[in-house]
Write an enzyme that holds these catalytic residues in place. Structure first.
Site, PDB file in Angstrom:
ATOM      1  CG  ASP A 120      -4.592  -7.631  -3.466  1.00 36.63           C
ATOM      2  OD1 ASP A 120      -5.486  -8.181  -3.473  1.00 36.63           O
ATOM      3  OD2 ASP A 120      -4.487  -6.293  -3.152  1.00 36.63           O
TER       4      ASP A 120
ATOM      5  CG  ASN B 251      -7.915  -6.657  -5.309  1.00 36.76           C
ATOM      6  OD1 ASN B 251      -8.619  -5.958  -4.228  1.00 36.76           O
ATOM      7  ND2 ASN B 251      -7.130  -5.747  -5.994  1.00 36.76           N
TER       8      ASN B 251
ATOM      9  CD  GLU C 104      -3.048  -0.311  -3.422  1.00 34.53           C
ATOM     10  OE1 GLU C 104      -3.731   0.455  -3.741  1.00 34.53           O
ATOM     11  OE2 GLU C 104      -3.184  -1.316  -2.676  1.00 34.53           O
TER      12      GLU C 104
ATOM     13  CG  ASN D  24      -1.968   0.978   1.096  1.00 32.52           C
ATOM     14  OD1 ASN D  24      -2.582   1.605   0.145  1.00 32.52           O
ATOM     15  ND2 ASN D  24      -2.713   1.688   1.915  1.00 32.52           N
TER      16      ASN D  24
END
Length: 253
Positions: free
Chosen positions: A148, A150, A35, A9
């Protein structure tokens, strides 16, 4: 060989929160981050490097968006960015690393929550990615992919499945794509080794969900079935802070 995957992140934010110290303590052979939201060309060497590791970054055209990076301390490995599909590669979602006798794909799969257009993009990405790795496997090249995804695959993979059945990340059509991965011979390493364990890798920051462990398992290592004899362990490092996700890991021989 121990491999780690972590949606950080924001690379710079994660470094400020202790990522480098964690790497020194943990010593992953390879670290895949998603990310990253950063372009190494716009960072200083000190900002973009991990001591003792080579790296490859996939950077989105849109600044401060998406992005993945793979760090390896194994000499002689080569990596490249992208699937070779321009509509996906412009978002900086894939780095592929040649690990000798298998390829490691570090992938930040799209999020479909914004609107129907992004959900369709996500499903298209799922389909194109599966076709790509199936082609690799059919040619005799084993693949491990991580990142990830998602999507939480099964009800055990999120704390509140009933309340989220109509939310992107647990929609039937998203979960069906993961069913197709399994049917094609790809194995969720954590679930394979821990069939009944409810563990999560992402928690909403808006609701203080982490302190209550109201989470989702969105981060995975999937391996081709031909690699199962080499699989030794898989886990979720829920104790590691610094992002709304925590790292997941895989150990193979």
């Amino acid at each position: 060989m121990r491999l780690y995957s972590w949606n950080v992140n924001g690379w710079r934010a994660a470094c400020r929160k202790g990522l480098r110290d964690w790497v020194k303590e943990t010593g992953p052979d390879l670290l895949c981050t998603q990310e990253s939201k950063a372009d190494p060309a716009k960072l200083t060497d000190e900002e973009s490097r991990l001591e003792g590791y080579g790296s490859c970054w996939a950077v989105a055209e849109r600044a401060g968006y998406s992005g993945v990076s793979t760090f390896s301390k194994i000499p002689g490995q080569t990596s490249h960015a992208g699937l070779g599909i321009e509509r996906f590669d412009r978002e900086g979602r894939v780095v592929v690393t040649d690990c000798g006798d298998f390829d490691l794909y570090n992938v930040y799969f799209p999020n479909g929550k914004k609107d129907g257009e992004r959900l369709a993009f996500k499903l298209d990405f799922y389909a194109a990615f599966l076709a790509h790795i199936n082609q690799k496997a059919a040619a005799g090249r084993p693949v491990i992919f991580c990142g990830d995804v998602n999507t939480a695959h099964q009800p055990i993979d999120l704390a509140r499945p009933k309340e989220n059945q109509r939310i992107s990340g647990f929609l039937p059509e998203e979960r069906a794509c993961m069913d197709q991965w399994q049917q094609a011979g790809w194995v969720d390493s954590f679930r394979h080794l821990h069939p009944d364990e409810a563990r999560y890798s992402w928690w909403s920051q808006r609701t203080d969900a982490r302190s209550r462990d109201i989470g989702w398992r969105l981060d995975y290592f999937w391996v081709h079935q031909s690699l199962l004899p080499r699989l030794r362990a898989a886990g979720i490092a829920t104790e590691v802070m610094g992002s709304d996700h925590c790292p997941v890991w895989l150990e193979i021989i």
